[in-house]
Structure formats: C-alpha cells, structure tokens
Write a protein that holds these residues in place. Structure first.
Motif, PDB file in Angstrom:
ATOM      1  N   ALA A 181       0.899  -1.102   0.145  1.00  0.00           N
ATOM      2  CA  ALA A 181      -0.112   0.121   0.057  1.00  0.00           C
ATOM      3  C   ALA A 181       0.994   1.376  -0.127  1.00  0.00           C
ATOM      4  O   ALA A 181       0.610   2.331  -0.797  1.00  0.00           O
ATOM      5  CB  ALA A 181      -0.964  -0.133   1.280  1.00  0.00           C
ATOM      6  N   ALA A 182       2.014   1.451   0.760  1.00  0.00           N
ATOM      7  CA  ALA A 182       2.877   2.343   0.634  1.00  0.00           C
ATOM      8  C   ALA A 182       3.484   2.570  -0.545  1.00  0.00           C
ATOM      9  O   ALA A 182       3.669   3.695  -0.746  1.00  0.00           O
ATOM     10  CB  ALA A 182       3.616   2.296   1.843  1.00  0.00           C
ATOM     11  N   LEU A 238       1.072   4.612  -3.867  1.00  0.00           N
ATOM     12  CA  LEU A 238       0.779   5.953  -3.731  1.00  0.00           C
ATOM     13  C   LEU A 238       2.279   6.590  -3.429  1.00  0.00           C
ATOM     14  O   LEU A 238       2.893   6.445  -2.724  1.00  0.00           O
ATOM     15  CB  LEU A 238      -0.223   6.466  -2.768  1.00  0.00           C
ATOM     16  CG  LEU A 238      -1.494   5.909  -2.956  1.00  0.00           C
ATOM     17  CD1 LEU A 238      -2.526   6.205  -1.996  1.00  0.00           C
ATOM     18  CD2 LEU A 238      -2.371   6.145  -4.250  1.00  0.00           C
ATOM     19  N   PRO A 284       0.800   9.077   0.492  1.00  0.00           N
ATOM     20  CA  PRO A 284      -0.735   8.841   1.102  1.00  0.00           C
ATOM     21  C   PRO A 284      -1.527   9.715   1.191  1.00  0.00           C
ATOM     22  O   PRO A 284      -1.119  11.219   1.308  1.00  0.00           O
ATOM     23  CB  PRO A 284      -0.427   8.211   2.260  1.00  0.00           C
ATOM     24  CG  PRO A 284       1.142   7.817   2.131  1.00  0.00           C
ATOM     25  CD  PRO A 284       1.877   8.842   1.505  1.00  0.00           C
ATOM     26  N   HIS A 303      -3.514  11.155   3.217  1.00  0.00           N
ATOM     27  CA  HIS A 303      -3.513  11.983   4.365  1.00  0.00           C
ATOM     28  C   HIS A 303      -2.177  12.536   4.690  1.00  0.00           C
ATOM     29  O   HIS A 303      -2.038  13.091   5.762  1.00  0.00           O
ATOM     30  CB  HIS A 303      -3.861  11.118   5.517  1.00  0.00           C
ATOM     31  CG  HIS A 303      -2.547   9.857   5.865  1.00  0.00           C
ATOM     32  ND1 HIS A 303      -2.608   8.709   5.215  1.00  0.00           N
ATOM     33  CD2 HIS A 303      -1.724   9.865   6.688  1.00  0.00           C
ATOM     34  CE1 HIS A 303      -1.591   7.865   5.332  1.00  0.00           C
ATOM     35  NE2 HIS A 303      -0.971   8.577   6.515  1.00  0.00           N
ATOM     36  N   ARG A 304      -1.222  12.548   3.657  1.00  0.00           N
ATOM     37  CA  ARG A 304       0.216  13.148   3.974  1.00  0.00           C
ATOM     38  C   ARG A 304       0.233  14.231   2.870  1.00  0.00           C
ATOM     39  O   ARG A 304      -0.406  14.274   1.931  1.00  0.00           O
ATOM     40  CB  ARG A 304       1.123  12.085   4.034  1.00  0.00           C
ATOM     41  CG  ARG A 304       1.137  11.217   4.929  1.00  0.00           C
ATOM     42  CD  ARG A 304       2.404  10.791   5.746  1.00  0.00           C
ATOM     43  NE  ARG A 304       3.537  11.571   5.977  1.00  0.00           N
ATOM     44  CZ  ARG A 304       4.585  11.199   5.505  1.00  0.00           C
ATOM     45  NH1 ARG A 304       4.883  10.017   5.389  1.00  0.00           N
ATOM     46  NH2 ARG A 304       5.619  12.153   5.564  1.00  0.00           N
ATOM     47  N   GLY A 320      -1.000  14.480  -1.118  1.00  0.00           N
ATOM     48  CA  GLY A 320      -1.335  13.144  -1.396  1.00  0.00           C
ATOM     49  C   GLY A 320      -2.736  12.877  -2.051  1.00  0.00           C
ATOM     50  O   GLY A 320      -3.106  12.307  -2.915  1.00  0.00           O
ATOM     51  N   LYS A 321      -3.797  13.711  -1.295  1.00  0.00           N
ATOM     52  CA  LYS A 321      -5.040  13.567  -1.698  1.00  0.00           C
ATOM     53  C   LYS A 321      -5.302  13.951  -3.008  1.00  0.00           C
ATOM     54  O   LYS A 321      -6.242  13.582  -3.572  1.00  0.00           O
ATOM     55  CB  LYS A 321      -5.954  14.074  -0.680  1.00  0.00           C
ATOM     56  CG  LYS A 321      -6.004  15.820  -0.623  1.00  0.00           C
ATOM     57  CD  LYS A 321      -6.953  16.290   0.415  1.00  0.00           C
ATOM     58  CE  LYS A 321      -6.705  17.810   0.518  1.00  0.00           C
ATOM     59  NZ  LYS A 321      -7.409  18.221   1.493  1.00  0.00           N
ATOM     60  N   ARG A 337      -3.077  11.163  -6.814  1.00  0.00           N
ATOM     61  CA  ARG A 337      -3.401   9.650  -6.531  1.00  0.00           C
ATOM     62  C   ARG A 337      -2.546   8.611  -7.298  1.00  0.00           C
ATOM     63  O   ARG A 337      -2.926   7.534  -7.183  1.00  0.00           O
ATOM     64  CB  ARG A 337      -4.835   9.392  -6.413  1.00  0.00           C
ATOM     65  CG  ARG A 337      -5.534  10.285  -5.281  1.00  0.00           C
ATOM     66  CD  ARG A 337      -6.931  10.014  -5.568  1.00  0.00           C
ATOM     67  NE  ARG A 337      -7.454  11.102  -4.272  1.00  0.00           N
ATOM     68  CZ  ARG A 337      -8.831  11.206  -4.361  1.00  0.00           C
ATOM     69  NH1 ARG A 337      -9.668  10.193  -4.563  1.00  0.00           N
ATOM     70  NH2 ARG A 337      -9.422  11.800  -3.290  1.00  0.00           N
TER      71      ARG A 337
END
Length: 106
Positions: free
Chosen positions: A17-18, A21, A24, A26-27, A43-44, A47
């Motif tokens: 998962a890391a 993206l 991430p 949330h970062r 990050g949002k 993507r």
C-alpha cells in the motif's frame, strides 16, 4: 504460528500500500518554492502510483530534496510540468497560486 503468519501478511500488505501511492492521501510534502512561496504536494490530489512520476525525465529519485525543482524545467515540460501542461492537469503557466502558497487563506 497463525499469529506470526498474520503479522507477515500485514507487513506485506502495508508495504504494498505504501508503494502504490507516491504520497498517501493523508500526507503532504512541502517544498520551499523560492521567492514565490512554498509548494505543498498533497497526497489527496496526487493519487497516481510512484512510477508515474518517479521515472527518467520526471523525478528519477524517490527522495525529497534529491532534485532542484525549477519553473524553467516545469515550463519546458519536465518535473511537475510533465502533467501540469494544461492537458493532463492544469497548466503551471498563469496559475502560480494554485501551487505556491502565499500565506493567504484560500
């Protein structure tokens, strides 16, 4: 034994998962941005997977600060300009405050 296997699966999935993206959701990463003010890479809003940007000609090294980002390079279609060209994402030209934070609340 089952507990050990469960932890193994957890770490494999977390690592995958890391790596999917670049940053991430949330970062965020903050770049100095020179005289125009800092640039916050969120990050949002970015993507895509790491390899979309971390490849030859864009950002070959996956480490913040490993490459100097310049508007000249961006305007030539390199670095951020590979996507921020008015076709794939908004153009960097004439949109300074969309990336450069001037301290004003938006």
């Amino acid at each position: 034994m089952k507990k050990l296997a469960a932890w193994g699966v957890f770490f494999v999935v977390a690592g995958w998962a890391a790596s999917v993206l670049a940053v991430p959701a949330h970062r965020s990463l903050t770049y100095h941005g020179g005289d125009s003010g800092p640039v916050i890479f969120q990050g949002k809003t970015h993507r895509q997977g790491c390899s979309e940007c971390h490849r030859a000609g864009i950002f070959p090294v996956m480490r913040q600060g490993s490459e100097t980002i310049t508007m000249k390079k961006i305007d030539e279609g390199a670095q951020c300009g590979a996507c921020h060209n008015g076709q794939q994402a908004f153009s960097s030209e004439g949109n300074c405050t969309r990336c450069h934070q001037t301290g004003e609340k938006r």
